[in-house]
Enzyme design. Structure first.
Site, PDB file in Angstrom:
ATOM      1  N   ARG A   1      -6.239 -10.743  -5.151  1.00  0.00           N
ATOM      2  CA  ARG A   1      -5.581 -10.282  -3.919  1.00  0.00           C
ATOM      3  C   ARG A   1      -5.483 -11.401  -2.880  1.00  0.00           C
ATOM      4  O   ARG A   1      -4.554 -11.425  -2.076  1.00  0.00           O
ATOM      5  CB  ARG A   1      -6.378  -9.083  -3.384  1.00  0.00           C
ATOM      6  CG  ARG A   1      -5.831  -8.515  -2.125  1.00  0.00           C
ATOM      7  CD  ARG A   1      -6.512  -7.198  -1.823  1.00  0.00           C
ATOM      8  NE  ARG A   1      -6.350  -6.863  -0.419  1.00  0.00           N
ATOM      9  CZ  ARG A   1      -6.912  -5.816   0.165  1.00  0.00           C
ATOM     10  NH1 ARG A   1      -7.672  -4.994  -0.539  1.00  0.00           N
ATOM     11  NH2 ARG A   1      -6.721  -5.562   1.440  1.00  0.00           N
TER      12      ARG A   1
ATOM     13  N   GLU B   1     -12.506  -2.084  12.468  1.00  0.00           N
ATOM     14  CA  GLU B   1     -12.458  -1.358  11.194  1.00  0.00           C
ATOM     15  C   GLU B   1     -13.617  -1.757  10.283  1.00  0.00           C
ATOM     16  O   GLU B   1     -14.263  -0.907   9.684  1.00  0.00           O
ATOM     17  CB  GLU B   1     -11.121  -1.626  10.505  1.00  0.00           C
ATOM     18  CG  GLU B   1     -11.019  -0.997   9.127  1.00  0.00           C
ATOM     19  CD  GLU B   1      -9.688  -1.280   8.432  1.00  0.00           C
ATOM     20  OE1 GLU B   1      -8.776  -1.854   9.050  1.00  0.00           O
ATOM     21  OE2 GLU B   1      -9.578  -0.914   7.245  1.00  0.00           O
TER      22      GLU B   1
ATOM     23  N   ASP C   1      -8.453  -8.958   4.221  1.00  0.00           N
ATOM     24  CA  ASP C   1      -8.196  -7.831   5.130  1.00  0.00           C
ATOM     25  C   ASP C   1      -9.234  -7.724   6.239  1.00  0.00           C
ATOM     26  O   ASP C   1     -10.103  -6.848   6.179  1.00  0.00           O
ATOM     27  CB  ASP C   1      -8.162  -6.524   4.328  1.00  0.00           C
ATOM     28  CG  ASP C   1      -7.726  -5.344   5.181  1.00  0.00           C
ATOM     29  OD1 ASP C   1      -7.208  -5.575   6.287  1.00  0.00           O
ATOM     30  OD2 ASP C   1      -7.907  -4.198   4.733  1.00  0.00           O
TER      31      ASP C   1
ATOM     32  N   GLU D   1       0.824  -1.210   0.000  1.00  0.00           N
ATOM     33  CA  GLU D   1       0.000   0.000   0.000  1.00  0.00           C
ATOM     34  C   GLU D   1       0.861   1.263   0.000  1.00  0.00           C
ATOM     35  O   GLU D   1       0.647   2.179   0.791  1.00  0.00           O
ATOM     36  CB  GLU D   1      -0.959  -0.017   1.195  1.00  0.00           C
ATOM     37  CG  GLU D   1      -1.895  -1.212   1.164  1.00  0.00           C
ATOM     38  CD  GLU D   1      -2.936  -1.220   2.274  1.00  0.00           C
ATOM     39  OE1 GLU D   1      -2.655  -0.677   3.355  1.00  0.00           O
ATOM     40  OE2 GLU D   1      -4.007  -1.784   2.054  1.00  0.00           O
TER      41      GLU D   1
HETATM   42  C1  BDP Z   1      -6.146  -2.056   6.240  1.00  0.00           C
HETATM   43  C2  BDP Z   1      -6.336  -0.638   6.697  1.00  0.00           C
HETATM   44  C3  BDP Z   1      -5.112   0.201   6.472  1.00  0.00           C
HETATM   45  C4  BDP Z   1      -3.908  -0.498   7.075  1.00  0.00           C
HETATM   46  C5  BDP Z   1      -3.765  -1.847   6.425  1.00  0.00           C
HETATM   47  C6  BDP Z   1      -2.610  -2.651   7.018  1.00  0.00           C
HETATM   48  O1  BDP Z   1      -7.433  -0.084   6.010  1.00  0.00           O
HETATM   49  O2  BDP Z   1      -5.287   1.470   7.075  1.00  0.00           O
HETATM   50  O3  BDP Z   1      -2.765   0.247   6.918  1.00  0.00           O
HETATM   51  O4  BDP Z   1      -4.932  -2.591   6.665  1.00  0.00           O
HETATM   52  O5  BDP Z   1      -2.887  -3.615   7.714  1.00  0.00           O
HETATM   53  O6  BDP Z   1      -7.144  -2.817   6.843  1.00  0.00           O
HETATM   54  O7  BDP Z   1      -1.470  -2.336   6.752  1.00  0.00           O
END
Ligand code: BDP
Length: 703
Positions: free
Chosen positions: A354, A411, A383, A309
């Site tokens: 993914r 989240e 995620d 990311e």
């Molecule tokens: C996702 C979040 C993001 C985190 C990422 C992570 O939206 O903000 O940085 O995971 O785990 O769930 O690195």
């Protein structure tokens, strides 16, 4: 049934059960409330619990004495004193064979309990009952003292207590996604607990309570800063502040770790590269590790999110994840520090899935990491969805210690609004069978190292704490912090055991109240799954909270990437719904061991709760219930909404059984939860209707 239950609660209230509360019921005290116990229990404990013997002068022994005296005074309502040895009557004795002659003389079986284990025994001494908490270390004794208090908070008789405990996993860590400006990413319990502007001159007293809470459930590590880290955390200015925090945590056995930004040598070190194979870069990290450990001698190590990311990492220089991790590991090895390398890596390539990205990228590196590197892997392959299958890396890297990463903060689970108890989700993960070494190779055995004989093991939970008075935003969010710690210590505990312990310490010891709240908690996660991602239909959310099945990068450029939208995941069309991960589709199912793969890949054997995770299913396909996919989908949404409706009523009838302050807080949140549950149901069903073109089942009333 319910009405009798609440009638009994009412009687209990009238008998004065809630009387004499001197504290504001704002949730600050968490599960360490130490409220007055019922008279009969006090009478039982009194003869042996009014004297506390904790030899030693260290900060840890002071913390034990302080906790015991505060707790016992609160629970027994009579003065409790600290003695230097067992006197004429009974006592509670806490220590190690070195600190306490009594413990040394008892010759308890401490050897196999390791540095953090403890044993609690009731013994008779000159006709008096003495409760002994013994450990090999002071921190073990502290953990044992908290365990004893847990028993007492639940009015458990102590005459015959004889228990031994040791953690199943070695590094039990919280990960804070806290930024230097005080904002907590996906944090819903207020701003960061670390007041960087005030540190090191002023250290917030609250940090001690944070450390106490963690010690009470055996958490022994905390990563202070966000994985999307700011290199400034590694500057001298911030390290001095971090050292001040570490000083407060140390007596509670809580070690500090930092998330390290891979490009820090360039950003704060003035180097031209962060290439892990560049000798100058390796030297910079070695010196940085020396500097940190000079200030914080028990520094735990680095957590690294690399090439994920948008974060920098070794791949930027055409090096591997192992190159990056091992270079940092070499810097920390002389200080007994570890590198925790995150497996949350996925690079979008057209046509990719993914769910297989991390597996493809990291599984080939099994056995290539240095001995002090652990790989931190989210529980599921995408995620932190409310339900995911276990991540296929569990069971695929026998020569690498894998650290499960859970998300305690909600989240994708309704922020600080939903009443969501997450232990059942984590249990589901632990109980999953990876088949790595045949049947029974559970993910729990991978995590605790017993399957492959790992030397070092760990587990991490993304924290839900902040500076709100009640720490977690929602009173029930505290239960997830608690559950994480308890499962990290002992992953064999059931969700029900954990819920009951927590409720008794947090809300009430009344059996009817405990039963009613336990049931709500145990059902809560499945209900959220029902109205946000039925049958494995994942990642169809806008802002990770509200429904957004229509989001696609083509029509909504703000989603930035195709795999950050929803259409990519649900793949709805006139034929059906769901992501085909079988051979006909992305074949991500192939990441699992053959037994697991075959079960998931076959529509007939795939668990229905994961159906749309692995299959694109025709709308009129019949499920085990006899309903078509469309009908079943609608029923799940409907069931989720019905649950919130019912719980709103059940919670209302608990009014008076728990304090009004917390009761009202939770009731208000349930109202919002109900509104969002309707929103999810209506938005998703109306959206999918354009593809299914079928009527809603009769039972599923749409307003
Ligand atoms: C996702 C979040 C993001 C985190 C990422 C992570 O939206 O903000 O940085 O995971 O785990 O769930 O690195």
């Amino acid at each position: 049934m319910i009405s009798t239950v609440f009638f009994r609660v009412g009687v209990w209230m009238a008998a004065g059960g809630m009387a004499s509360c001197a504290f504001a019921e704002d949730g600050y005290r968490l599960w360490m409330r130490y409220e007055p116990l019922p008279e009969a229990t006090v009478a039982q404990y009194k003869p042996h619990a009014t004297a506390v013997v904790v030899p030693g002068s260290s900060k840890t022994t002071q913390a034990i004495r302080h906790e015991l005296v505060t707790a016992l005074t609160g629970m027994l309502g009579i003065p409790v004193h600290v003695a230097s040895a067992v006197e004429r009557h009974g006592a509670i004795v806490v220590g190690t064979p070195q600190s306490s002659p009594l413990i040394a003389a008892l010759d308890l079986p401490l050897k196999e309990l390791g540095p953090e284990g403890y044993c609690i025994r009731s013994v008779m001494l000159d006709g008096h009952q003495v409760t002994v908490v013994a450990a090999n270390s002071e921190v073990g004794a502290l953990y044992g003292a908290f365990h004893l208090l847990r028993l007492m908070q639940s009015s458990i008789p102590l005459e015959r207590v004889a228990l031994r405990e040791k953690p199943r996993i070695r590094l039990r860590m919280l990960n804070h996604w806290d930024n230097l400006d005080g904002v907590v990413t996906w944090g819903f319990g207020g701003k960061s607990l670390w007041k960087w502007d005030e540190l090191p001159g002023k250290v917030d007293e609250r940090l001690r309570d944070y450390a106490r809470a963690n010690a009470s459930i055996g958490i022994n590590g905390t990563v202070l800063n966000n994985v999307n880290s700011d290199a400034r955390s590694l500057t001298r200015e911030y390290l001095v502040k971090t050292a001040a925090i570490a000083d407060v945590f140390r007596p509670y056995g809580l070690r500090v770790y930092l998330a390290a930004r891979f490009s820090a040598p360039m950003e704060i070190g003035g180097l031209k590269t962060a290439d892990p194979l560049d000798p100058g870069v390796a030297t910079w990290w070695r010196e940085k590790a020396d500097e940190i450990c000079g200030l914080i001698p028990d520094f735990g190590g680095f957590l690294v999110k690399a090439n994920s990311e948008g974060q920098p990492g070794p791949r930027t220089y055409n090096r591997t994840h192992a190159d990056g991790a091992n270079m940092l590991a070499a810097a920390l090895a002389p200080h007994n520090g570890v590198v925790i390398w995150r497996a949350f890596v996925y690079d979008y390539k057209p046509g990719y899935d993914r769910a297989a990205a991390a597996f493809d990228e990291l599984a080939p590196f099994d056995g290539k990491f240095a001995l002090n590197v652990l790989l931190q892997v989210k529980n599921g392959p995408i995620d932190f969805m409310p339900r995911e299958p276990f991540h296929p890396l569990f069971g695929a890297m026998p020569r690498t210690p894998l650290v499960p990463e859970f998300q305690i903060t909600q989240e994708y689970m309704g922020r600080n609004i939903y009443l969501a108890f997450l232990a059942p989700m984590w249990r589901e993960f632990f109980d999953s069978d990876s088949y790595a070494k045949g049947e029974g190779s559970t993910v729990a055995k991978v995590a605790d190292g017993s399957l492959d004989g790992q030397r070092i093991t760990g587990i991490a939970g993304v924290a839900n704490t902040g500076d709100d008075r009640n720490w977690t935003g929602h009173h029930f969010g505290q239960a997830n912090w608690y559950a994480f710690g308890r499962l990290a210590w002992d992953h064999t505990l059931t969700s029900e055991q954990i819920a009951r312990e927590w409720i008794k310490m947090t809300f009430s010891n009344d059996p009817a109240v405990v039963a009613a709240i336990t049931r709500i908690m145990l059902e809560s996660r499945e209900a959220i799954v029902d109205y946000t991602m039925p049958l494995g239909l994942h990642h169809i959310t806008r802002d990770h909270y509200r429904p957004g099945p229509w989001l696609s990068v083509l029509q909504h450029p703000e989603t930035i990437r195709e795999d950050w939208g929803s259409v990519y995941y649900h793949r709805a069309d006139e034929k059906g719904l769901g992501f085909d991960r079988t051979k006909r589709g992305s074949n991500a199912v192939n990441c699992y061991q053959p037994e697991v793969r075959d079960r998931f890949a076959d529509l007939a054997t795939c668990p229905e709760k994961l159906l749309l995770w692995f299959h694109h299913v025709p709308w009129d396909h019949r499920l085990r219930s006899g309903r078509t996919l469309w009908e079943e989908l609608a029923m799940h949404y409907h069931r989720g909404v019905e649950w919130v409706l019912a719980v709103r009523g059940k919670w209302a009838s608990l009014s008076g059984a728990i304090d009004a302050e917390r009761h009202v807080d939770v009731a208000r949140k349930l109202e919002i939860q109900l509104a969002t549950a309707y929103h999810w149901r209506d938005a998703c069903l109306l959206y999918f209707l354009q593809f299914s073109k079928q009527p809603f089942p009769k039972e599923c009333k749409m307003e």
